[in-house]
Design a protein around this motif. Structure first.
Motif, PDB file in Angstrom:
ATOM      1  N   ARG A 192      57.856  13.741 133.558  1.00  0.00           N
ATOM      2  CA  ARG A 192      57.140  14.893 132.977  1.00  0.00           C
ATOM      3  C   ARG A 192      55.933  14.415 132.181  1.00  0.00           C
ATOM      4  N   GLN A 193      56.130  13.394 131.371  1.00  0.00           N
ATOM      5  CA  GLN A 193      55.030  12.894 130.565  1.00  0.00           C
ATOM      6  C   GLN A 193      53.937  12.283 131.425  1.00  0.00           C
ATOM      7  N   LEU A 194      54.305  11.642 132.527  1.00  0.00           N
ATOM      8  CA  LEU A 194      53.302  11.099 133.453  1.00  0.00           C
ATOM      9  C   LEU A 194      52.389  12.205 133.980  1.00  0.00           C
ATOM     10  N   MET A 195      52.951  13.362 134.313  1.00  0.00           N
ATOM     11  CA  MET A 195      52.121  14.474 134.805  1.00  0.00           C
ATOM     12  C   MET A 195      51.088  14.881 133.760  1.00  0.00           C
ATOM     13  N   TYR A 196      51.532  15.037 132.521  1.00  0.00           N
ATOM     14  CA  TYR A 196      50.614  15.455 131.463  1.00  0.00           C
ATOM     15  C   TYR A 196      49.583  14.375 131.147  1.00  0.00           C
ATOM     16  N   VAL A 197      50.034  13.137 131.040  1.00  0.00           N
ATOM     17  CA  VAL A 197      49.130  12.039 130.688  1.00  0.00           C
ATOM     18  C   VAL A 197      48.119  11.789 131.798  1.00  0.00           C
ATOM     19  N   HIS A 198      48.568  11.756 133.043  1.00  0.00           N
ATOM     20  CA  HIS A 198      47.641  11.512 134.152  1.00  0.00           C
ATOM     21  C   HIS A 198      46.659  12.665 134.302  1.00  0.00           C
ATOM     22  N   THR A 199      47.122  13.883 134.110  1.00  0.00           N
ATOM     23  CA  THR A 199      46.203  15.022 134.167  1.00  0.00           C
ATOM     24  C   THR A 199      45.158  14.917 133.062  1.00  0.00           C
ATOM     25  N   PHE A 200      45.590  14.533 131.850  1.00  0.00           N
ATOM     26  CA  PHE A 200      44.632  14.360 130.761  1.00  0.00           C
ATOM     27  C   PHE A 200      43.585  13.312 131.122  1.00  0.00           C
ATOM     28  N   PHE A 201      44.020  12.161 131.640  1.00  0.00           N
ATOM     29  CA  PHE A 201      43.059  11.091 131.907  1.00  0.00           C
ATOM     30  C   PHE A 201      42.163  11.388 133.109  1.00  0.00           C
ATOM     31  N   VAL A 202      42.651  12.117 134.096  1.00  0.00           N
ATOM     32  CA  VAL A 202      41.766  12.558 135.179  1.00  0.00           C
ATOM     33  C   VAL A 202      40.699  13.487 134.601  1.00  0.00           C
ATOM     34  N   ALA A 203      41.128  14.454 133.797  1.00  0.00           N
ATOM     35  CA  ALA A 203      40.173  15.383 133.180  1.00  0.00           C
ATOM     36  C   ALA A 203      39.191  14.640 132.284  1.00  0.00           C
ATOM     37  N   PHE A 204      39.694  13.679 131.514  1.00  0.00           N
ATOM     38  CA  PHE A 204      38.835  12.901 130.615  1.00  0.00           C
ATOM     39  C   PHE A 204      37.797  12.102 131.408  1.00  0.00           C
ATOM     40  N   MET A 205      38.226  11.505 132.505  1.00  0.00           N
ATOM     41  CA  MET A 205      37.302  10.727 133.340  1.00  0.00           C
ATOM     42  C   MET A 205      36.241  11.636 133.974  1.00  0.00           C
ATOM     43  N   VAL A 206      36.658  12.796 134.448  1.00  0.00           N
ATOM     44  CA  VAL A 206      35.700  13.748 135.021  1.00  0.00           C
ATOM     45  C   VAL A 206      34.722  14.213 133.940  1.00  0.00           C
ATOM     46  N   LEU A 207      35.229  14.445 132.722  1.00  0.00           N
ATOM     47  CA  LEU A 207      34.345  14.811 131.613  1.00  0.00           C
ATOM     48  C   LEU A 207      33.325  13.705 131.343  1.00  0.00           C
ATOM     49  N   LEU A 208      33.778  12.465 131.294  1.00  0.00           N
ATOM     50  CA  LEU A 208      32.858  11.350 131.050  1.00  0.00           C
ATOM     51  C   LEU A 208      31.837  11.197 132.180  1.00  0.00           C
ATOM     52  N   MET A 209      32.255  11.401 133.426  1.00  0.00           N
ATOM     53  CA  MET A 209      31.295  11.350 134.535  1.00  0.00           C
ATOM     54  C   MET A 209      30.257  12.455 134.386  1.00  0.00           C
ATOM     55  N   GLY A 210      30.711  13.643 133.990  1.00  0.00           N
ATOM     56  CA  GLY A 210      29.783  14.748 133.792  1.00  0.00           C
ATOM     57  C   GLY A 210      28.787  14.470 132.691  1.00  0.00           C
ATOM     58  N   VAL A 211      29.273  13.944 131.572  1.00  0.00           N
ATOM     59  CA  VAL A 211      28.383  13.601 130.452  1.00  0.00           C
ATOM     60  C   VAL A 211      27.397  12.515 130.875  1.00  0.00           C
ATOM     61  N   LEU A 212      27.860  11.534 131.645  1.00  0.00           N
ATOM     62  CA  LEU A 212      26.959  10.488 132.143  1.00  0.00           C
ATOM     63  C   LEU A 212      25.845  11.099 133.001  1.00  0.00           C
ATOM     64  N   CYS A 213      26.201  12.013 133.878  1.00  0.00           N
ATOM     65  CA  CYS A 213      25.183  12.647 134.727  1.00  0.00           C
ATOM     66  C   CYS A 213      24.189  13.446 133.901  1.00  0.00           C
ATOM     67  N   LEU A 214      24.685  14.149 132.893  1.00  0.00           N
ATOM     68  CA  LEU A 214      23.798  14.964 132.051  1.00  0.00           C
ATOM     69  C   LEU A 214      22.911  14.120 131.145  1.00  0.00           C
ATOM     70  N   SER A 215      23.435  12.986 130.685  1.00  0.00           N
ATOM     71  CA  SER A 215      22.693  12.199 129.707  1.00  0.00           C
ATOM     72  C   SER A 215      21.882  11.056 130.314  1.00  0.00           C
ATOM     73  N   SER A 216      22.224  10.627 131.520  1.00  0.00           N
ATOM     74  CA  SER A 216      21.609   9.417 132.078  1.00  0.00           C
ATOM     75  C   SER A 216      21.208   9.577 133.539  1.00  0.00           C
ATOM     76  N   GLY A 217      20.863  10.781 133.926  1.00  0.00           N
ATOM     77  CA  GLY A 217      20.469  11.020 135.309  1.00  0.00           C
ATOM     78  C   GLY A 217      19.300  10.157 135.744  1.00  0.00           C
ATOM     79  N   HIS A 218      18.337   9.998 134.869  1.00  0.00           N
ATOM     80  CA  HIS A 218      17.166   9.184 135.196  1.00  0.00           C
ATOM     81  C   HIS A 218      17.589   7.751 135.514  1.00  0.00           C
ATOM     82  N   ASP A 219      18.461   7.195 134.689  1.00  0.00           N
ATOM     83  CA  ASP A 219      18.921   5.818 134.913  1.00  0.00           C
ATOM     84  C   ASP A 219      19.743   5.697 136.198  1.00  0.00           C
TER      85      ASP A 219
END
Length: 132
Positions: A40-67
């Motif tokens: 049960r905890q694996l489902m919650y933790v893995h979902t959190f980290f997938v969401a966190f990684m997608v959030l970080l990818m999104g922020v990277l695209c918004l902040s560093s598109g030129h690079d």
């Protein structure tokens, strides 16, 4: 391509935030009740980290598109994100069973909608990585 990276980035931030509703929407409390505590905890933790990684990818695209578009390191990062989203697109058709959506109007619309999103993400990152 920077405009498309901004669009993709905003979509990824939204996608990451949508993960907050997953446990309630998919009724995980009841659906996962028969699993051991670790599973049960694996489902919650893995979902959190997938969401966190997608959030970080999104922020990277918004902040560093030129690079991403104009540097060799940016191209390598974009190639990794291309691979990530292309594999996600593959899973949409060849890992998830069509029994989840076939013959169900809402689920079919969601399946098609996200198929186009994964395709768009793959296209944008592929174009950035490989110079189209």
């Amino acid at each position: 391509m920077e405009l498309h990276l901004n669009i993709v980035g905003a979509m990824m931030v939204a996608l990451a935030l949508i993960h907050v509703i997953f446990p309630r929407y998919f009724q995980w409390k009841q659906a996962l009740a028969s699993l051991c505590l670790l599973d049960r905890q694996l489902m919650y933790v893995h979902t959190f980290f997938v969401a966190f990684m997608v959030l970080l990818m999104g922020v990277l695209c918004l902040s560093s598109g030129h690079d991403l578009v104009h540097t060799p390191l940016g191209h390598r990062v974009a190639a990794g994100m291309f691979l990530f989203w292309a594999v996600r697109l593959y899973f949409q058709f060849f890992v998830y069973s069509p029994l989840h959506w076939r013959g169900k109007t809402f689920e079919t619309v969601v399946h098609i909608f996200f198929s186009f999103i994964w395709l768009y993400f793959s296209f944008v990152f592929g174009a950035v990585a490989f110079g189209t």
